[in-house]
Design a protein around this motif. Sequence first.
Motif, PDB file in Angstrom:
ATOM      1  N   UNK A  48      36.716  79.199  79.960  1.00 39.57           N
ATOM      2  CA  UNK A  48      36.638  79.091  81.462  1.00 39.57           C
ATOM      3  C   UNK A  48      35.246  80.375  81.691  1.00 39.57           C
ATOM      4  N   UNK A 110      50.830  80.122  88.042  1.00 45.78           N
ATOM      5  CA  UNK A 110      50.225  79.603  88.426  1.00 45.78           C
ATOM      6  C   UNK A 110      50.165  80.201  89.630  1.00 45.78           C
ATOM      7  N   UNK A 157      41.675  80.578  87.583  1.00 47.10           N
ATOM      8  CA  UNK A 157      42.209  79.810  87.784  1.00 47.10           C
ATOM      9  C   UNK A 157      42.081  79.154  88.567  1.00 47.10           C
ATOM     10  N   UNK A 158      42.729  80.391  90.117  1.00 52.22           N
ATOM     11  CA  UNK A 158      42.145  79.456  91.083  1.00 52.22           C
ATOM     12  C   UNK A 158      41.094  80.271  91.992  1.00 52.22           C
ATOM     13  N   UNK A 160      38.484  79.511  90.603  1.00 48.62           N
ATOM     14  CA  UNK A 160      37.422  77.858  89.979  1.00 48.62           C
ATOM     15  C   UNK A 160      38.189  76.082  90.256  1.00 48.62           C
ATOM     16  N   UNK A 161      38.789  76.973  91.396  1.00 48.51           N
ATOM     17  CA  UNK A 161      39.507  75.269  91.997  1.00 48.51           C
ATOM     18  C   UNK A 161      38.799  74.907  92.505  1.00 48.51           C
ATOM     19  N   UNK A 163      35.692  73.266  93.873  1.00 44.19           N
ATOM     20  CA  UNK A 163      34.152  72.532  93.767  1.00 44.19           C
ATOM     21  C   UNK A 163      33.504  72.039  94.887  1.00 44.19           C
ATOM     22  N   UNK A 176      32.481  74.576  89.704  1.00 38.07           N
ATOM     23  CA  UNK A 176      32.797  75.828  90.235  1.00 38.07           C
ATOM     24  C   UNK A 176      32.006  76.441  91.410  1.00 38.07           C
TER      25      UNK A 176
END
Lengths: 185, 195
Positions: A48, A110, A157-158, A160-161, A163, A176
């Motif tokens: 990442x 998550x 992660x959240x 870069x969700x 896009x 992202x």
Amino acid sequence: MGGVDVGEGGGKKKATNTDINMVPFIDLLMCTIAFLLITAVWVTNSRMNADAQVPGPPNPDKELTPQTPEKVLNLHIGETDFALVWKQGATVVSEVRVPKPPPGDSPIIRYSDLAKKIESEWNTNGSHRDPSDKKLDQAIMHTDNRTPFKEIIAVLDALYATKRKVKLPDGDKDLPVFNMTFSVR
Amino acid sequence: MGAHDRPPSKHHNPHAHVIHQPGRRLLFKIPLKFVWNKVAGHGKRSGNAALNLVSFIDFLITTVIFLLMSFSASGEITVDKNVKLPKAENVEDIIDAPMVAVNGNQILVDGTLAGSTRAIEELGRMQKIDELFNLLKNKRELWKQVQPNKPFPGVCILQVDQNVPALVVKSVFQTAAFAGYPNVSFMVGKLPKSG
């Protein structure tokens, strides 16, 4: 066994239907499978991105023109919630809070609600949307020094969700919408 | 086949134990006619069944194609055995770059010790890690000597244990940036795409 039918032959000496010997073919397949199984990499790791936002040296030939600062998303990781604060320079444009879900039994953290909220926030305040625009919107992560790394990755992660399509020399790519850096004091 | 073409006689042959004619032995002692016929191949169905190789070859080819698709020429990237990586869904493929492993006690650059995690935690504030800085700077200079005509990508990959505190991560991140690696990537395990 495998065979090749080449039609009814007119000759008397040699048969026209020839059987192919399948043994070397199977041997070759077996050897290929053995080689690929031995050299296979089953554990797949990924990465990442983050950017330390180190400015390059100034170009002496280029005249400096004052630019309006871009909107930047400041993401604060709190004890019980997340704060999404859009700032333009020192001015706060908007502020939204997303409650943190209670820790579950799963070892993987998550934050799907946070990801949805970040997407709606970007749709409202995001600056770089055009596919020809290669620049990404900037996000700054503010976190306590004791926060475990797995929580940082879950927030990343959240982030870069969401896009968007970006036109690159080697074709269109879904990237992202944000680029993350850490806030340091 | 000779004597083996007939079922074994009920009469005892006194020389039978001395000389045996070569041939198949399996199941010949069983005095049942239908068994003997099956063994000798005189029955309706032969004892030697032809194996259908088509499905077998199909299976082999499918396996070869699957393994070729998942084959990676770059090989396995070694992860420090004391590092348990977190998992994420929105990730990119790994690239070739210097690896900085950060576990509960040590910081390592491509296996070489480059600092102590405990020391940063005990100090309680962000700091520049000198050993890490020097090792990364040397790597950058070596890269520039080897490839003088190419722009330096400035990418390094951090393998950070999932329980390491943010203070250590930020210190390593900042030190890497100071050493000329502003594009820092975090190595993670890949989660399957949900929904």
